[in-house]
Design an enzyme around this catalytic site. Structure first.
Site, PDB file in Angstrom:
ATOM      1  N   HIS A 115      -7.138  27.866  -5.943  1.00  0.00           N
ATOM      2  CA  HIS A 115      -7.952  27.697  -7.152  1.00  0.00           C
ATOM      3  C   HIS A 115      -7.173  28.095  -8.401  1.00  0.00           C
ATOM      4  CE1 HIS A 115     -11.168  27.365  -9.875  1.00  0.00           C
ATOM      5  NE2 HIS A 115     -11.755  28.538  -9.693  1.00  0.00           N
TER       6      HIS A 115
ATOM      7  N   CYS B 192     -13.359  28.233 -14.929  1.00  0.00           N
ATOM      8  CA  CYS B 192     -12.956  27.576 -13.681  1.00  0.00           C
ATOM      9  C   CYS B 192     -13.179  26.065 -13.691  1.00  0.00           C
ATOM     10  CB  CYS B 192     -13.708  28.188 -12.499  1.00  0.00           C
ATOM     11  SG  CYS B 192     -13.359  29.942 -12.277  1.00  0.00           S
TER      12      CYS B 192
END
Length: 395
Positions: free
Chosen positions: A317, A56
């Site tokens: 995201h 991430c």
């Protein structure tokens, strides 16, 4: 998406792709050399292109490497690009014939909490970190949910947000429970997206007369897991110590402190992670994050404005793009471009992006030439309305 993000970044800088000397590209979902294929839609100049995958924190890792290339004198101008086209549903393992890179993280959960095989591991990990904070510091579910309420509210003014709906605290608390204390509206969505930044040295900036808009990275830190990540704490397991290390390194480089910061974009993949990250970054003392939320010092009118973009919870995201989207928002804020979501008197900006496995990146920004800054006057303003890039436009 990658083509649009790259062309918009080049247009904002007023330079052509032929002036870019190296490229760092981040993505998680895709075959090898997708970075080359994405940039080939912008130009074929034969420059070095390096692909990055750091979970991430992939986008900020690309940014971190691009910054090192420029700072180390290896290039005058580097493009950092991040993109992602994700699969539907929660994140899951792709390769089951080898050791999973999160096996040590799962072992911590097995030792400290009951694991629910029907719930995706990511919300369990961060939800358990939230539970630990509640048990240790008497933080409440309402305080954690207020973070999501804030971020959804902020997103309403961001044209790039995946979701722009505003919810009351009651609606957030009453949405379906994913893993206590997290409800659905406290979790980031699966997203597609791209973002890009152009990094250059001072001579390049001056040569192209960009001093009026240049933003400087005055501190950059990256941390990876340490022994404490794999002992008996879910807070440490999800990256508290590596975020703390990256922040300390970045602040040390910048000769600044958390009290100098006005605007923050941090990794709120789940509301519980924003809570614990306040403490890791030094925005408040350990154990005081709940009080920070209750005081309103994480939104407009308070000490800091955290995630004016809406954060991952609302903006979305897309793994490879997130860190560069954070960078973009903070640069716009420092340049005074954000209209109704503009943070007043924003002079110092702080970025935090983390990926389990793990890597945390912290960047600190301010205007590179504050005495030469000029208000943004071009139309459209990309911070408040998506610009239209004409097909086959020459940049």
């Amino acid at each position: 998406m990658a083509k649009e993000a790259g062309e918009r970044a080049l247009a904002d800088a007023g330079i052509s792709y032929s002036e870019v000397e190296q490229a760092v590209v981040g993505y998680c979902y895709g075959d090898s050399t997708c970075g080359q294929r994405a940039l080939y839609t912008i130009g074929l100049t034969g420059i070095p292109i390096v692909n990055v995958n750091n979970n991430c924190s992939t986008g900020s890792s690309a940014l971190f490497l691009a910054k090192q290339l420029v700072a180390g004198g290896n290039a005058d101008c580097v493009i950092a690009l991040g993109f992602e086209k994700m699969e539907r549903g929660s994140l899951s393992a792709k390769y089951t014939d080898r050791t999973n890179p999160l096996d040590k993280h799962v072992e911590v959960m097995l030792k400290t909490r009951e694991v629910n095989v029907k719930t995706p591991f990511a919300p369990q990990m961060f939800g358990n970190a939230g539970r630990e904070h509640m048990e240790k510091y008497k933080t409440t579910k309402e305080q954690i949910a207020k973070i999501a309420e804030k971020n959804h509210r902020h997103s309403a003014l961001n044209p790039y947000s995946q979701f722009r709906d505003i919810y009351t605290l009651e609606q957030i608390l009453s949405s379906p429970v994913i893993h206590e204390p997290l409800t659905k509206l406290q979790c980031c969505p699966t997203s597609d997206g791209a973002a890009c930044a152009i990094l250059a040295n001072e001579d390049f900036v001056k040569k192209h007369k960009l001093e009026h808009q240049a933003v400087e990275i005055v501190g950059a830190g990256m941390g990876t897991d340490m022994p404490g990540s794999f002992k008996d704490s879910c807070i440490k397991m999800v990256g508290f110590e590596l975020s703390q290390k990256a922040a300390r390194d970045a602040f040390s480089q910048s000769n600044l402190s958390p009290s100098d910061v006005q605007v923050v974009e941090l990794h709120d993949c789940f509301s519980a992670n924003e809570l614990i990250t306040y403490e890791a970054l030094g925005l408040c003392e350990e154990g005081k994050a709940g009080e920070l939320v209750s005081s309103g010092n994480n939104t407009y009118g308070g000490k800091y404005v955290v995630n004016p973009s809406g954060g991952l919870i609302s903006k979305g995201h897309p793994l490879g793009a997130t860190g560069l989207a954070q960078c973009t928002e903070l640069c716009w804020q420092l340049r005074g471009m954000c209209g109704k979501r503009q943070v007043p008197k924003a002079k110092v900006a702080l970025q935090h992006n983390i990926g389990l496995g793990g890597a945390a990146v912290v960047m600190i920004y301010r205007l590179g030439f504050p005495d030469k800054w000029k208000p943004y006057q071009s139309v459209p303003n990309p911070a408040i309305e998506e610009p239209i890039i004409k097909p086959n436009s020459k940049l």
